[in-house]
Design a protein around this motif. Structure first.
Motif, PDB file in Angstrom:
ATOM      1  N   LEU A 539       0.838  -1.192   0.000  1.00  0.00           N
ATOM      2  CA  LEU A 539       0.000   0.000   0.000  1.00  0.00           C
ATOM      3  C   LEU A 539       0.879   1.250   0.000  1.00  0.00           C
ATOM      4  O   LEU A 539       1.410   1.631   1.047  1.00  0.00           O
ATOM      5  CB  LEU A 539      -0.917   0.013   1.222  1.00  0.00           C
ATOM      6  CG  LEU A 539      -1.901   1.188   1.306  1.00  0.00           C
ATOM      7  CD1 LEU A 539      -2.939   1.094   0.206  1.00  0.00           C
ATOM      8  CD2 LEU A 539      -2.569   1.219   2.669  1.00  0.00           C
ATOM      9  N   GLY A 541       1.386   5.462  -0.558  1.00  0.00           N
ATOM     10  CA  GLY A 541       0.557   6.631  -0.307  1.00  0.00           C
ATOM     11  C   GLY A 541       1.408   7.887  -0.251  1.00  0.00           C
ATOM     12  O   GLY A 541       2.632   7.831  -0.072  1.00  0.00           O
ATOM     13  N   GLY A 543       0.938  12.489   0.511  1.00  0.00           N
ATOM     14  CA  GLY A 543       0.045  13.554   0.934  1.00  0.00           C
ATOM     15  C   GLY A 543       0.828  14.760   1.384  1.00  0.00           C
ATOM     16  O   GLY A 543       2.049  14.846   1.236  1.00  0.00           O
ATOM     17  N   ILE A 568      -4.428  12.898   2.333  1.00  0.00           N
ATOM     18  CA  ILE A 568      -3.660  11.658   2.202  1.00  0.00           C
ATOM     19  C   ILE A 568      -4.295  10.839   1.086  1.00  0.00           C
ATOM     20  O   ILE A 568      -5.498  10.543   1.130  1.00  0.00           O
ATOM     21  CB  ILE A 568      -3.672  10.848   3.517  1.00  0.00           C
ATOM     22  CG1 ILE A 568      -3.268  11.737   4.694  1.00  0.00           C
ATOM     23  CG2 ILE A 568      -2.747   9.651   3.414  1.00  0.00           C
ATOM     24  CD1 ILE A 568      -3.441  11.065   6.043  1.00  0.00           C
ATOM     25  N   ALA A 569      -3.502  10.464   0.104  1.00  0.00           N
ATOM     26  CA  ALA A 569      -3.989   9.699  -1.044  1.00  0.00           C
ATOM     27  C   ALA A 569      -3.376   8.314  -1.024  1.00  0.00           C
ATOM     28  O   ALA A 569      -2.153   8.161  -0.896  1.00  0.00           O
ATOM     29  CB  ALA A 569      -3.649  10.426  -2.339  1.00  0.00           C
ATOM     30  N   ARG A 570      -4.238   7.298  -1.162  1.00  0.00           N
ATOM     31  CA  ARG A 570      -3.812   5.896  -1.224  1.00  0.00           C
ATOM     32  C   ARG A 570      -4.642   5.194  -2.287  1.00  0.00           C
ATOM     33  O   ARG A 570      -5.677   5.728  -2.724  1.00  0.00           O
ATOM     34  CB  ARG A 570      -4.017   5.221   0.138  1.00  0.00           C
ATOM     35  CG  ARG A 570      -3.030   5.641   1.194  1.00  0.00           C
ATOM     36  CD  ARG A 570      -3.575   5.455   2.580  1.00  0.00           C
ATOM     37  NE  ARG A 570      -4.680   6.374   2.842  1.00  0.00           N
ATOM     38  CZ  ARG A 570      -4.905   6.948   4.013  1.00  0.00           C
ATOM     39  NH1 ARG A 570      -4.107   6.708   5.035  1.00  0.00           N
ATOM     40  NH2 ARG A 570      -5.928   7.770   4.174  1.00  0.00           N
ATOM     41  N   TRP A 597      -2.074   9.534  10.067  1.00  0.00           N
ATOM     42  CA  TRP A 597      -2.204   8.972   8.729  1.00  0.00           C
ATOM     43  C   TRP A 597      -3.144   7.773   8.724  1.00  0.00           C
ATOM     44  O   TRP A 597      -3.778   7.485   7.715  1.00  0.00           O
ATOM     45  CB  TRP A 597      -0.832   8.562   8.201  1.00  0.00           C
ATOM     46  CG  TRP A 597       0.105   9.727   8.055  1.00  0.00           C
ATOM     47  CD1 TRP A 597      -0.201  11.055   8.199  1.00  0.00           C
ATOM     48  CD2 TRP A 597       1.494   9.671   7.725  1.00  0.00           C
ATOM     49  NE1 TRP A 597       0.908  11.827   7.995  1.00  0.00           N
ATOM     50  CE2 TRP A 597       1.976  11.013   7.694  1.00  0.00           C
ATOM     51  CE3 TRP A 597       2.391   8.643   7.470  1.00  0.00           C
ATOM     52  CZ2 TRP A 597       3.297  11.332   7.412  1.00  0.00           C
ATOM     53  CZ3 TRP A 597       3.706   8.953   7.177  1.00  0.00           C
ATOM     54  CH2 TRP A 597       4.156  10.284   7.148  1.00  0.00           C
ATOM     55  N   SER A 598      -3.199   7.064   9.827  1.00  0.00           N
ATOM     56  CA  SER A 598      -4.176   5.999  10.004  1.00  0.00           C
ATOM     57  C   SER A 598      -4.667   6.078  11.438  1.00  0.00           C
ATOM     58  O   SER A 598      -3.872   6.156  12.367  1.00  0.00           O
ATOM     59  CB  SER A 598      -3.575   4.614   9.727  1.00  0.00           C
ATOM     60  OG  SER A 598      -4.516   3.599  10.016  1.00  0.00           O
ATOM     61  N   THR A 608      -7.569   3.330   3.944  1.00  0.00           N
ATOM     62  CA  THR A 608      -7.430   3.228   2.492  1.00  0.00           C
ATOM     63  C   THR A 608      -8.140   4.404   1.848  1.00  0.00           C
ATOM     64  O   THR A 608      -8.857   5.156   2.499  1.00  0.00           O
ATOM     65  CB  THR A 608      -8.014   1.906   1.974  1.00  0.00           C
ATOM     66  OG1 THR A 608      -9.400   1.837   2.352  1.00  0.00           O
ATOM     67  CG2 THR A 608      -7.282   0.717   2.553  1.00  0.00           C
ATOM     68  N   THR A 610      -8.639   8.020  -0.341  1.00  0.00           N
ATOM     69  CA  THR A 610      -8.143   9.387  -0.192  1.00  0.00           C
ATOM     70  C   THR A 610      -8.990  10.102   0.852  1.00  0.00           C
ATOM     71  O   THR A 610     -10.222  10.125   0.752  1.00  0.00           O
ATOM     72  CB  THR A 610      -8.199  10.142  -1.528  1.00  0.00           C
ATOM     73  OG1 THR A 610      -7.423   9.433  -2.499  1.00  0.00           O
ATOM     74  CG2 THR A 610      -7.662  11.548  -1.366  1.00  0.00           C
TER      75      THR A 610
END
Length: 860
Positions: A539, A541, A543, A568-570, A597-598, A608, A610
C-alpha cells in the motif's frame, strides 16, 4: 604552675606534651583538623592550659577542642589525669564521632583514646536524625549502654522543645552495639506523645544507619470472614550484600498456615526477585464453588518473578512472570493486585522481553501469556503471543547528497505471532450469557453476509494460529513558504503479510441458549469463507499537511491562530486484505487522532482511499504562564473505499464516527489560567445535530489546603461493537490538609449509566440449582450509583506516617462468586527506623442485586 597567653603556641605545645607524653602537633584556631588514621596525632586547641605537678594533671580551659583519630572533643574544660590515663570533659561537652554523630553531656569520663568511659546526662544525635538520651551511660569499646534510656527518630518541637516527641521507646537499658549494628531494648515501653501504649520485656532493632540487617520485621495483622484472623511476623535474612530472603509465615484462624517467601538478588547490571506464596486450605467451604470460585481446591498458591538486566548501555532484557494455582487465589487471600480493582477486565500477564534503544531507534521483542482472573472468562480463549517484535528508526537525509530533497525518513516494522485453543466469540445486540451459569458471553452464528452490521456475533480472537508482519517506510519534510505557511509533504509505503491457520476441530466449552456447541470451524463465516492461506498487500501513499500560524497580541496575552489541512492519497481499495483483527480493536476518534495517517490503533487495519482532514486551533498564552487552547476539526473520505465502514471480524470501524463519508466533529478545550486550576474537555459530536457522542472532561484544582481531581466520561451506545447502552461515569479524588501534619483523602466513582447494577445484564442467575433473582436495576438505579468508594484520614511528619483507609470495590463475593461490593479497612503505621505495621480488616461484602437473602442461605 600556670602558662598564659604570653607565648600561645609554646604553651599549647607544652600542655599537649604533658597530656599524653608524646609528640603532638598544634594548630591555630583557624587550622583544619588532621585526617583520621591509625597513627593520627592528637591536636589540642584551647585558650589556656594549666599543668598541676602535684596532682599530675593537665587542664585545658576555654573553647577546648581536641582532635584525635577522627573524633572531636569539645568542652569548656578538659582535664587529663596522667595517673589514671582518663580524660574528664565538662561544660557544654560535645563529642563528634567519625561518622558525624554528636554526643552531648554534662560530663564525659573517658579513657585517653575516647573509647571507654562514663557519661552523665547524655544526648546522642546521629547523622540519620535519630536521638538517644540517658541520665547516665557507659561506653565500652564500640558498645554504648544507656541506663533508663530513650530512643526516637522524631525531632523536637521548635516552639516547645520540652514537648514530648511523636513517639519514643523508653527502656530500662538500651544497648547500642556499633559492631553488630544492633540496638537492644530491655524492659521497654513504646510511647505516643509521651503516653505509654505498649510494653515488651525485650526487643531489638537494627542500627538506624543500617539499610539491610537480618532480623524480624514488624508484624502483619489481617482479618477477613473467609480467612479468619491472621497474624504473621516476617523474617528478613541478609544472606550476603547482594542477595536476601524474606519469609512471612501467617496463621489464619479459619484457614490455617499461609507462607510467603521473597528472594532478591542484585548484580552490577540488574537484578531479579522470586516471590512464592502457598497454603493448604483448612476450610474449603469458605470459598465459592467452581466456576464461581476455587471450590474444593486445597493446595493453592502463586509464584511470581521479575527481573531486568542491562546487557550494555543500550540493550536490556528481563521478565515478569506470574503463575497461579487458580484464578481466584489473589482475591481470596487479599494479595494486592491493581488488576483486581476492575471486575470486568482482570488478568495476570507474564512477559519475557529484549529491548534496545539508540538515540533515534528502538527495538522491542517480547512474548506474552495471560492468565484470566475473572469467572466470566474462558482461559482457552486467551492467545499466547510468541512473540511480538517492534522496530523503529528515524534518520535525517542530507539535502546536499539528495539534490536538495532532504527531510526525514522513518522505518517501522512489526511481527506478531499468536495462537489460542478456542475462538473467542462475543454476542452483541443484545449481549447474551450462557443459561447454565449466566457467566459466559455466547452467541448464535447465523452469518455475517451481506450486512456485517446486522450480525449478532463478533469474533474477538482467533482459535488457531495467526502470524502478521508489517514493514513501512515514510518520508516527510517541513517547508516554510514566503508568507509563513508551514507545508509538510510526505510519502510512505506499507507492506503487509499474514498467514491464518484457524482450527476447525475445537469447541467452545460453554453452551449457548439452545445448548448447541459453537465449533472453531464457525470462524470461517467471519473470513468470507476463505480457507487458511497467506495474504499480502502493498500500500503506497502520499500527501501533504498545511498549517498557517497567525500571531496576534492583546492586553491579556499573545494569541496564535492556526488553521490546519491534511490530505492523504492511497489506492482505492475495495476490501481489506484480511478480516482478522487481533491488535487493532480499540478505535477512538478524537482530537489526538484527527491528523494521524491511520486512525486504527494497531497493525491489522489501515486506512485506504483518499481522505481529507481539516480543522484549526487557537492558543492564548497569558502573561502569568497560564494558557487557553481550543481545537476543532473533521475528517472526510473524498475518494475510494472508507476503511472505517468496512467491518472486520470484530466490527471495528463501525459506530466510530468515521464510518460515514463525512465524519463526526471532534474538538478540545484546555483551560489552565494558573497552577490553581486546569481543565481539559474533549469530545466527538454528531455532524448533523452536534449531539455529543463521546465526551471526556479532566479537571484539577489546587486550592491549598484542598486539592481535587475530577474525571467525567459520557460515551454514546455503540451497538455494532457490543456496547448496547450509553456509558457514563464520574470519578473524584481529593485531599484536604487539615494542618501541616493531618490530612483527609477520599475517592469515589459513580456509575451514572447503571452498567454495574443490572446483574451482569441478566436479571436471573442460576447458582448450582438455586435461582437468584436480581432486580435488573438498569434505568431504575440512582443516577449517581456508587461503583467504588474509598476514604481515609492520616498523619505524617518526619518520623511517623499513620493512615486509616476504607475501601469499597466491586468484585465477586468470595464465598458465592456473585457480584458484590467488598469492603475493607486498612490501618498502616510507619515508624522511621523501626519499620511498618499493617492491619487489614475485611468488613464484609454486599451483593449488588436483591438476591442477598437467597445467597446468604447457600452453602459456604
Amino acid at each position: 604552675m600556670a602558662l598564659t597567653s604570653s607565648s600561645r603556641r609554646l604553651s599549647l605545645l607544652a600542655g599537649a606534651l604533658a597530656l599524653v607524653e608524646a609528640a603532638f602537633a598544634t594548630h591555630s584556631a583557624a587550622a583544619a583538623p588532621p585526617a583520621a588514621g591509625a597513627d593520627a596525632r592528637m591536636v589540642v586547641e584551647a585558650k589556656e592550659l594549666v599543668y598541676d605537678e602535684k596532682k599530675n594533671t593537665v587542664t585545658a580551659r576555654g573553647a577546648v577542642q581536641i582532635y584525635y583519630k577522627g573524633r572531636l572533643l569539645e568542652a569548656d574544660r578538659v582535664t587529663y589525669d596522667r595517673n589514671t590515663s582518663r580524660v574528664f570533659a565538662e561544660g557544654h561537652a560535645t563529642l563528634t564521632e567519625t561518622d558525624g554523630s554528636i554526643a552531648r553531656a554534662e560530663r564525659f569520663d573517658f579513657t585517653d583514646d575516647f573509647k571507654n568511659g562514663f557519661i552523665e546526662s547524655l544526648q546522642v544525635d546521629t547523622v540519620n536524625n535519630t536521638h538517644f538520651t540517658s541520665p547516665r551511660a557507659e561506653r565500652t569499646g564500640e558498645t554504648t549502654t544507656f541506663e533508663m534510656g530513650t530512643y526516637t527518630a522524631c525531632e523536637a518541637c521548635r516552639n516547645d522543645p520540652a514537648k514530648p516527641r511523636t513517639w519514643s521507646v523508653r527502656a530500662k537499658r538500651i544497648i547500642h552495639d556499633n559492631v553488630e549494628k544492633m540496638v537492644y531494648y530491655e524492659d521497654a515501653s513504646f510511647e505516643l506523645l509521651g503516653v505509654p501504649v505498649a510494653y515488651v520485656p525485650f526487643w531489638s532493632s537494627p542500627d538506624p544507619s543500617v539499610k539491610r540487617k537480618s532480623g524480624f520485621l514488624s508484624p502483619v495483622f489481617i482479618y477477613r470472614q473467609q480467612l479468619g484472623a491472621g497474624v504473621g511476623v516476617p523474617y528478613f535474612w541478609a544472606i550476603a550484600p547482594d542477595y536476601d530472603l524474606t519469609v512471612t509465615p501467617i496463621y489464619f484462624s479459619r484457614q490455617g498456615p499461609f507462607v510467603t517467601a521473597e528472594f532478591r538478588q542484585r548484580f552490577d547490571n540488574g537484578g531479579y526477585t522470586i516471590r512464592g506464596q502457598g497454603t493448604h486450605v483448612g476450610d474449603t467451604g469458605a470459598f465459592a464453588q467452581a466456576p464461581l470460585g476455587a471450590g474444593n481446591k486445597q493446595w493453592r498458591g502463586a509464584l511470581q518473578s521479575f527481573g531486568e538486566f542491562w546487557l550494555n548501555d543500550r540493550w536490556r532484557a528481563g521478565w515478569d512472570i506470574t503463575a497461579l494455582s487458580d484464578r481466584y487465589f489473589l482475591q481470596d487471600y487479599q494479595q494486592y493486585n491493581y488488576l483486581l480493582q476492575n471486575y470486568f477486565f482482570r488478568e495476570a500477564s507474564s512477559t519475557i522481553y529484549l529491548t534496545g534503544q539508540g538515540p533515534r531507534s528502538y527495538f522491542d521483542m517480547r512474548g506474552y501469556y495471560f492468565q484470566l482472573l475473572s469467572p466470566n472468562d474462558v482461559q482457552a480463549q486467551q492467545p499466547v503471543v510468541h512473540p511480538v517484535i517492534d522496530y523503529n528508526r528515524v534518520f535525517d537525509i542530507d539535502p546536499a547528497a539528495t539534490a536538495g530533497v532532504g527531510g526525514q525518513v522513518e522505518l517501522d516494522a512489526n511481527v506478531t505471532s499468536t495462537s489460542a485453543n478456542v475462538a473467542n466469540f462475543e454476542s452483541i445486540q443484545p449481549r447474551t450469557l450462557d443459561r447454565i451459569y449466566s457467566l459466559y458471553n455466547v452467541c448464535q452464528i447465523y452469518g455475517r453476509a451481506p450486512d456485517p452490521a446486522q450480525s449478532g456475533c463478533l469474533l474477538r480472537g482467533v482459535g488457531g494460529d495467526y502470524q502478521h508482519a508489517t514493514i513501512s517506510g515514510a518520508w516527510k519534510r517541513k517547508i516554510i513558504d514566503p508568507v509563513g505557511g508551514v507545508w509538510t509533504p510526505f510519502a510512505f509505503a506499507r507492506f503487509v503479510g499474514s498467514y491464518l491457520d484457524y482450527d476447525r476441530q475445537g469447541l467452545f466449552p460453554i453452551y449457548n441458549q439452545s445448548l448447541s456447541a459453537i465449533p472453531n470451524a464457525a470462524q470461517g463465516q467471519f473470513f468470507n469463507g476463505a480457507d487458511n492461506r497467506f495474504r499480502g498487500q502493498a500500500l503506497p501513499g502520499f500527501g501533504a499537511e498545511w498549517r498557517y500560524p497567525i500571531l496576534a497580541r492583546s492586553f491579556i496575552g499573545d494569541i496564535v491562530f492556526e488553521p490546519i489541512a491534511q490530505v492523504i492519497a492511497r489506492p482505492n481499495e475495495t476490501s481489506i486484505p484480511s478480516l482478522v483483527n487481533i491488535d487493532a480493536q480499540s478505535l477512538v476518534f478524537d482530537d489526538s487522532t484527527l491528523f494521524e495517517w491511520s486512525k486504527f490503533s494497531g497493525y491489522d487495519r489501515f486506512e485506504t482511499g483518499t481522505r481529507l482532514n481539516y480543522g484549526g486551533q487557537a492558543t492564548l498564552s497569558l502573561s502569568n504562564g497560564g494558557f487557553i487552547n481550543a481545537m476543532i476539526g473533521q475528517s472526510r473520505q473524498i475518494a475510494g473505499a472508507n476503511s472505517y465502514a468496512q467491518a472486520d471480524a470484530a466490527n471495528v470501524g463501525l459506530d466510530s464516527g468515521l464510518d460515514s463519508r463525512a465524519s463526526d466533529i471532534v474538538g478540545r478545550f484546555a483551560f489552565a489560567p494558573s497552577s490553581v486550576l486546569s481543565l481539559v474537555a474533549k469530545g466527538r459530536f454528531d455532524k448533523g445535530n452536534l449531539r455529543a457522542r463521546r465526551l471526556d472532561v479532566f479537571a484539577t484544582m489546587n486550592l491549598d489546603p484542598i486539592s481535587l481531581q475530577l474525571q467525567y466520561a459520557n460515551y454514546a451506545s455503540q451497538p455494532a461493537i457490543g456496547f448496547d447502552v450509553r456509558r457514563q461515569g464520574l470519578s473524584a479524588t481529593g485531599k484536604y490538609d487539615i494542618t501541616k501534619n493531618y490530612f483527609l483523602m477520599g475517592t469515589v466513582t459513580f456509575d451514572m449509566s447503571r452498567y454495574l447494577y443490572n446483574s451482569l445484564t441478566n436479571p436471573t442467575t442460576t447458582y448450582y440449582g438455586t435461582t437468584l433473582t436480581g432486580s435488573n436495576l438498569t434505568g431504575t438505579a440512582p443516577l449517581f450509583s456508587v461503583a467504588t468508594l474509598g476514604g481515609g484520614i492520616g498523619y505524617q511528619d518526619e518520623c511517623t506516617t499513620l493512615s486509616i483507609n476504607y475501601s469499597q470495590i466491586y468484585q465477586p463475593q468470595s464465598y458465592t462468586g456473585l457480584p458484590a461490593r467488598n469492603q475493607t479497612i486498612m490501618v498502616t503505621l510507619q515508624l522511621r527506623t523501626l519499620g511498618e505495621a499493617k492491619f487489614n480488616y475485611g468488613v464484609g461484602s454486599m451483593l449488588v442485586n436483591d438476591g442477598v437473602g437467597t445467597a446468604a442461605a447457600l452453602p459456604r
